[in-house]
Motif scaffolding. Structure first.
Motif, short mmCIF file in Angstrom:
data_model
loop_
_atom_site.label_atom_id
_atom_site.label_comp_id
_atom_site.label_asym_id
_atom_site.label_seq_id
_atom_site.Cartn_x
_atom_site.Cartn_y
_atom_site.Cartn_z
N MET A 1 7.85 51.48 16.25
CA MET A 1 7.88 52.40 17.36
C MET A 1 9.17 52.18 18.14
O MET A 1 9.61 51.06 18.34
CB MET A 1 6.66 52.18 18.25
CG MET A 1 6.68 53.01 19.51
SD MET A 1 5.30 52.67 20.59
CE MET A 1 4.17 53.86 19.96
N PHE A 2 9.77 53.25 18.57
CA PHE A 2 10.97 53.17 19.38
C PHE A 2 10.60 53.15 20.85
O PHE A 2 9.49 53.49 21.22
CB PHE A 2 11.87 54.39 19.09
CG PHE A 2 12.37 54.42 17.70
CD1 PHE A 2 13.33 53.52 17.28
CD2 PHE A 2 11.88 55.34 16.79
CE1 PHE A 2 13.80 53.54 15.98
CE2 PHE A 2 12.35 55.37 15.49
CZ PHE A 2 13.31 54.47 15.09
N ILE A 3 11.58 52.76 21.67
CA ILE A 3 11.31 52.80 23.10
C ILE A 3 11.27 54.25 23.56
O ILE A 3 11.90 55.12 22.99
CB ILE A 3 12.34 51.99 23.91
CG1 ILE A 3 13.72 52.63 23.84
CG2 ILE A 3 12.35 50.56 23.50
CD1 ILE A 3 14.70 52.07 24.82
N HIS A 4 10.52 54.51 24.58
CA HIS A 4 10.46 55.84 25.17
C HIS A 4 11.68 56.01 26.06
O HIS A 4 12.22 55.04 26.61
CB HIS A 4 9.17 55.96 26.00
CG HIS A 4 8.88 57.35 26.45
ND1 HIS A 4 9.41 57.86 27.61
CD2 HIS A 4 8.13 58.33 25.89
CE1 HIS A 4 8.99 59.10 27.76
NE2 HIS A 4 8.20 59.41 26.72
N ALA A 5 12.13 57.22 26.23
CA ALA A 5 13.32 57.49 27.04
C ALA A 5 13.17 57.02 28.49
O ALA A 5 14.15 56.66 29.14
CB ALA A 5 13.64 58.99 27.02
N TYR A 6 11.95 57.00 28.99
CA TYR A 6 11.72 56.58 30.37
C TYR A 6 11.57 55.06 30.53
O TYR A 6 11.59 54.56 31.65
CB TYR A 6 10.47 57.25 30.94
CG TYR A 6 10.63 58.72 31.21
CD1 TYR A 6 11.82 59.25 31.68
CD2 TYR A 6 9.57 59.59 31.01
CE1 TYR A 6 11.96 60.59 31.94
CE2 TYR A 6 9.70 60.94 31.26
CZ TYR A 6 10.91 61.44 31.72
OH TYR A 6 11.03 62.77 31.97
N ASP A 7 11.41 54.32 29.44
CA ASP A 7 11.20 52.87 29.56
C ASP A 7 12.30 52.17 30.36
O ASP A 7 11.99 51.38 31.26
CB ASP A 7 11.03 52.23 28.19
CG ASP A 7 9.64 52.47 27.60
OD1 ASP A 7 8.77 53.01 28.31
OD2 ASP A 7 9.44 52.12 26.43
N PRO A 8 13.59 52.42 30.07
CA PRO A 8 14.62 51.75 30.89
C PRO A 8 14.54 52.13 32.37
O PRO A 8 14.82 51.30 33.24
CB PRO A 8 15.93 52.23 30.27
CG PRO A 8 15.58 52.62 28.89
CD PRO A 8 14.17 53.15 28.97
N VAL A 9 14.13 53.35 32.65
CA VAL A 9 13.99 53.80 34.04
C VAL A 9 12.87 53.03 34.73
O VAL A 9 13.03 52.57 35.87
CB VAL A 9 13.71 55.32 34.09
CG1 VAL A 9 13.44 55.78 35.52
CG2 VAL A 9 14.85 56.09 33.48
N PHE A 10 11.75 52.86 34.03
CA PHE A 10 10.63 52.13 34.63
C PHE A 10 10.96 50.66 34.83
O PHE A 10 10.54 50.05 35.82
CB PHE A 10 9.38 52.29 33.77
CG PHE A 10 8.83 53.70 33.76
CD1 PHE A 10 8.87 54.48 34.89
CD2 PHE A 10 8.28 54.22 32.61
CE1 PHE A 10 8.37 55.79 34.88
CE2 PHE A 10 7.77 55.51 32.59
CZ PHE A 10 7.82 56.29 33.73
N ILE A 11 11.72 50.07 33.90
CA ILE A 11 12.15 48.67 34.07
C ILE A 11 13.09 48.56 35.26
O ILE A 11 12.95 47.65 36.10
CB ILE A 11 12.84 48.15 32.79
CG1 ILE A 11 11.85 48.11 31.62
CG2 ILE A 11 13.48 46.79 33.03
CD1 ILE A 11 10.77 47.06 31.75
N ALA A 12 14.05 49.48 35.36
CA ALA A 12 15.00 49.45 36.49
C ALA A 12 14.27 49.63 37.81
O ALA A 12 14.60 48.98 38.80
CB ALA A 12 16.05 50.53 36.31
N GLU A 13 13.27 50.52 37.83
CA GLU A 13 12.49 50.73 39.05
C GLU A 13 11.74 49.46 39.43
O GLU A 13 11.71 49.07 40.60
CB GLU A 13 11.52 51.87 38.84
CG GLU A 13 10.63 52.13 40.04
CD GLU A 13 9.57 53.18 39.77
OE1 GLU A 13 9.28 53.95 40.70
OE2 GLU A 13 9.04 53.22 38.63
N LYS A 14 11.15 48.80 38.44
CA LYS A 14 10.40 47.56 38.70
C LYS A 14 11.33 46.49 39.27
O LYS A 14 10.98 45.79 40.22
CB LYS A 14 9.75 47.09 37.40
CG LYS A 14 8.68 46.07 37.59
CD LYS A 14 7.43 46.70 38.13
CE LYS A 14 6.29 45.73 38.06
NZ LYS A 14 5.15 46.14 38.82
N VAL A 15 12.53 46.37 38.70
CA VAL A 15 13.50 45.38 39.19
C VAL A 15 13.97 45.74 40.59
O VAL A 15 14.07 44.88 41.47
CB VAL A 15 14.69 45.28 38.21
CG1 VAL A 15 15.83 44.47 38.81
CG2 VAL A 15 14.25 44.69 36.89
#
Length: 58
Positions: A1-15
């Motif tokens: 499975m590949f990462i979803h396009a929003y995954d980096p956004v959600f990680i950045a938001e969490k950070v």
């Protein structure tokens, strides 16, 4: 499975919303993504690919 396009956004938001005096737990960051642990790859890399997730069927 590949990462979803929003995954980096959600990680950045969490950070971005984690207080500067706290350390972000990797499990909390991963559970905030769409793909979860299946979208994580390159574990134990140290500059060289040793273990990647998810496993391919080949």
């Amino acid at each position: 499975m590949f990462i979803h396009a929003y995954d980096p956004v959600f990680i950045a938001e969490k950070v971005a919303f984690t207080p500067i005096n706290k350390t972000l737990d990797i499990n909390d960051a991963i559970t905030a993504t769409v793909t979860g642990i299946e979208g994580v790859g390159g574990i134990e890399t140290r500059g060289k690919f040793r273990l990647g997730l998810p496993k391919t069927p080949y």
